[in-house]
Design a protein around this motif. Sequence first.
Motif, PDB file in Angstrom:
ATOM      1  N   LEU A   1       0.821  -1.205   0.000  1.00 39.70           N
ATOM      2  CA  LEU A   1       0.000   0.000   0.000  1.00 39.70           C
ATOM      3  C   LEU A   1       0.860   1.262   0.000  1.00 39.70           C
ATOM      4  CD1 LEU A   1      -2.892  -1.020   2.398  1.00 39.70           C
ATOM      5  CD2 LEU A   1      -2.894  -0.917  -0.084  1.00 39.70           C
ATOM      6  N   VAL A   2       2.021   1.201   0.611  1.00 39.56           N
ATOM      7  CA  VAL A   2       2.941   2.342   0.568  1.00 39.56           C
ATOM      8  C   VAL A   2       3.447   2.545  -0.860  1.00 39.56           C
ATOM      9  CG1 VAL A   2       5.180   3.184   1.364  1.00 39.56           C
ATOM     10  CG2 VAL A   2       3.593   2.183   2.984  1.00 39.56           C
ATOM     11  N   LEU A   3       3.758   1.458  -1.557  1.00 36.12           N
ATOM     12  CA  LEU A   3       4.170   1.581  -2.961  1.00 36.12           C
ATOM     13  C   LEU A   3       3.048   2.178  -3.813  1.00 36.12           C
ATOM     14  CD1 LEU A   3       6.183  -1.661  -3.778  1.00 36.12           C
ATOM     15  CD2 LEU A   3       7.001   0.678  -3.728  1.00 36.12           C
ATOM     16  N   MET A   4       1.815   1.781  -3.543  1.00 38.44           N
ATOM     17  CA  MET A   4       0.688   2.353  -4.277  1.00 38.44           C
ATOM     18  C   MET A   4       0.544   3.850  -3.997  1.00 38.44           C
ATOM     19  SD  MET A   4      -2.077  -0.723  -3.934  1.00 38.44           S
ATOM     20  CE  MET A   4      -3.411   0.236  -4.570  1.00 38.44           C
ATOM     21  N   ALA A   5       0.808   4.264  -2.784  1.00 35.64           N
ATOM     22  CA  ALA A   5       0.732   5.690  -2.444  1.00 35.64           C
ATOM     23  C   ALA A   5       1.833   6.479  -3.147  1.00 35.64           C
ATOM     24  CB  ALA A   5       0.822   5.867  -0.934  1.00 35.64           C
ATOM     25  N   VAL A   6       3.012   5.891  -3.265  1.00 24.04           N
ATOM     26  CA  VAL A   6       4.105   6.554  -3.996  1.00 24.04           C
ATOM     27  C   VAL A   6       3.726   6.693  -5.468  1.00 24.04           C
ATOM     28  CG1 VAL A   6       6.497   6.301  -4.744  1.00 24.04           C
ATOM     29  CG2 VAL A   6       5.890   5.873  -2.373  1.00 24.04           C
ATOM     30  N   GLU A   7       3.098   5.675  -6.030  1.00 22.02           N
ATOM     31  CA  GLU A   7       2.633   5.755  -7.416  1.00 22.02           C
ATOM     32  C   GLU A   7       1.595   6.864  -7.578  1.00 22.02           C
ATOM     33  OE1 GLU A   7       3.645   4.105 -10.157  1.00 22.02           O
ATOM     34  OE2 GLU A   7       5.219   3.283  -8.873  1.00 22.02           O
ATOM     35  N   LEU A   8       0.745   7.029  -6.591  1.00 17.25           N
ATOM     36  CA  LEU A   8      -0.248   8.093  -6.639  1.00 17.25           C
ATOM     37  C   LEU A   8       0.423   9.465  -6.661  1.00 17.25           C
ATOM     38  CD1 LEU A   8      -3.346   8.137  -6.652  1.00 17.25           C
ATOM     39  CD2 LEU A   8      -3.256   8.461  -4.203  1.00 17.25           C
ATOM     40  N   MET A   9       1.476   9.630  -5.877  1.00 19.53           N
ATOM     41  CA  MET A   9       2.203  10.900  -5.881  1.00 19.53           C
ATOM     42  C   MET A   9       2.887  11.144  -7.229  1.00 19.53           C
ATOM     43  SD  MET A   9       3.786  11.327  -2.066  1.00 19.53           S
ATOM     44  CE  MET A   9       4.740   9.847  -2.067  1.00 19.53           C
ATOM     45  N   LEU A  10       3.450  10.103  -7.821  1.00 15.94           N
ATOM     46  CA  LEU A  10       4.089  10.268  -9.131  1.00 15.94           C
ATOM     47  C   LEU A  10       3.065  10.619 -10.206  1.00 15.94           C
ATOM     48  CD1 LEU A  10       6.706   7.382  -9.050  1.00 15.94           C
ATOM     49  CD2 LEU A  10       7.153   9.827  -8.941  1.00 15.94           C
ATOM     50  N   ASN A  11       1.879  10.043 -10.131  1.00 14.93           N
ATOM     51  CA  ASN A  11       0.839  10.386 -11.095  1.00 14.93           C
ATOM     52  C   ASN A  11       0.350  11.817 -10.908  1.00 14.93           C
ATOM     53  OD1 ASN A  11       0.830   7.997 -12.537  1.00 14.93           O
ATOM     54  ND2 ASN A  11      -0.547   7.013 -11.088  1.00 14.93           N
ATOM     55  N   ALA A  12       0.348  12.313  -9.684  1.00 13.52           N
ATOM     56  CA  ALA A  12      -0.010  13.712  -9.444  1.00 13.52           C
ATOM     57  C   ALA A  12       1.016  14.640 -10.090  1.00 13.52           C
ATOM     58  CB  ALA A  12      -0.105  13.984  -7.951  1.00 13.52           C
ATOM     59  N   VAL A  13       2.282  14.284 -10.003  1.00 13.94           N
ATOM     60  CA  VAL A  13       3.326  15.087 -10.648  1.00 13.94           C
ATOM     61  C   VAL A  13       3.156  15.048 -12.165  1.00 13.94           C
ATOM     62  CG1 VAL A  13       5.805  15.257 -11.026  1.00 13.94           C
ATOM     63  CG2 VAL A  13       4.931  14.858  -8.739  1.00 13.94           C
ATOM     64  N   ASN A  14       2.805  13.888 -12.714  1.00 15.36           N
ATOM     65  CA  ASN A  14       2.549  13.793 -14.156  1.00 15.36           C
ATOM     66  C   ASN A  14       1.415  14.720 -14.577  1.00 15.36           C
ATOM     67  OD1 ASN A  14       4.523  11.938 -14.689  1.00 15.36           O
ATOM     68  ND2 ASN A  14       3.173  10.183 -14.513  1.00 15.36           N
ATOM     69  N   LEU A  15       0.348  14.755 -13.788  1.00 18.11           N
ATOM     70  CA  LEU A  15      -0.777  15.618 -14.095  1.00 18.11           C
ATOM     71  C   LEU A  15      -0.365  17.085 -14.069  1.00 18.11           C
ATOM     72  CD1 LEU A  15      -3.781  15.881 -14.676  1.00 18.11           C
ATOM     73  CD2 LEU A  15      -4.183  15.822 -12.219  1.00 18.11           C
ATOM     74  N   ILE A  16       0.462  17.466 -13.117  1.00 20.22           N
ATOM     75  CA  ILE A  16       0.933  18.850 -13.045  1.00 20.22           C
ATOM     76  C   ILE A  16       1.801  19.195 -14.254  1.00 20.22           C
ATOM     77  CG2 ILE A  16       2.522  20.378 -11.792  1.00 20.22           C
ATOM     78  CD1 ILE A  16       1.370  19.280  -9.222  1.00 20.22           C
ATOM     79  N   LEU A  17       2.674  18.287 -14.652  1.00 18.17           N
ATOM     80  CA  LEU A  17       3.533  18.556 -15.812  1.00 18.17           C
ATOM     81  C   LEU A  17       2.727  18.744 -17.091  1.00 18.17           C
ATOM     82  CD1 LEU A  17       6.500  16.117 -15.170  1.00 18.17           C
ATOM     83  CD2 LEU A  17       6.573  18.603 -15.137  1.00 18.17           C
ATOM     84  N   VAL A  18       1.769  17.875 -17.325  1.00 20.88           N
ATOM     85  CA  VAL A  18       0.966  17.976 -18.543  1.00 20.88           C
ATOM     86  C   VAL A  18       0.078  19.216 -18.503  1.00 20.88           C
ATOM     87  CG1 VAL A  18      -0.834  16.833 -19.885  1.00 20.88           C
ATOM     88  CG2 VAL A  18       1.065  15.515 -18.995  1.00 20.88           C
ATOM     89  N   ALA A  19      -0.516  19.515 -17.351  1.00 18.98           N
ATOM     90  CA  ALA A  19      -1.356  20.704 -17.237  1.00 18.98           C
ATOM     91  C   ALA A  19      -0.537  21.983 -17.392  1.00 18.98           C
ATOM     92  CB  ALA A  19      -2.080  20.706 -15.899  1.00 18.98           C
ATOM     93  N   ALA A  20       0.651  22.007 -16.801  1.00 18.23           N
ATOM     94  CA  ALA A  20       1.511  23.190 -16.939  1.00 18.23           C
ATOM     95  C   ALA A  20       1.951  23.375 -18.390  1.00 18.23           C
ATOM     96  CB  ALA A  20       2.723  23.062 -16.028  1.00 18.23           C
ATOM     97  N   ASP A  21       2.239  22.287 -19.062  1.00 18.73           N
ATOM     98  CA  ASP A  21       2.628  22.382 -20.466  1.00 18.73           C
ATOM     99  C   ASP A  21       1.490  22.961 -21.301  1.00 18.73           C
ATOM    100  OD1 ASP A  21       4.223  22.003 -22.758  1.00 18.73           O
ATOM    101  OD2 ASP A  21       3.208  20.109 -23.173  1.00 18.73           O
ATOM    102  N   ALA A  22       0.274  22.491 -21.063  1.00 16.04           N
ATOM    103  CA  ALA A  22      -0.869  22.986 -21.837  1.00 16.04           C
ATOM    104  C   ALA A  22      -1.179  24.442 -21.526  1.00 16.04           C
ATOM    105  CB  ALA A  22      -2.086  22.117 -21.563  1.00 16.04           C
TER     106      ALA A  22
END
Length: 123
Positions: free
Chosen positions: A29-50
């Motif tokens: 579950l800790v690994l899943m939470a880390v994946e959730l944080m990485l996906n949040a960073v991905n969302l910020i990168l794509v949104a900032a680019d747009a």
Amino acid sequence: MHAVIPYVIAGLLFALGVYGVLRRRNAILVLMAVELMLNAVNLILVAADATIKSALAGVQPEAWAYPVPEPRAGAIFALFIIVLAAAEVGVGLAIILQYYRLRRDVVLDDVALHEHDHERVTG
């Protein structure tokens, strides 16, 4: 779509991931939470680019620091983070599975970080 919505969603996802890392006792579950944080960073990168691309729509290319900007740089960075996340999951699951084979438990509170800690717990 308003530019603030992806940032708020990404902030909530990141906060949920931090909560999961700090409060969960199960290693998977800790690994899943880390994946959730990485996906949040991905969302910020794509949104900032747009949003930056749309904000610079009226600016002449000669006014930029580099005359030919990299197209979709946020998506490219997000792709690198996805590759990093896949490697992190592979290594993390390998470590967790090996620990489970040795101890028959994946509770993080019981993990001995030093040799002396393990001797104190078992004997």
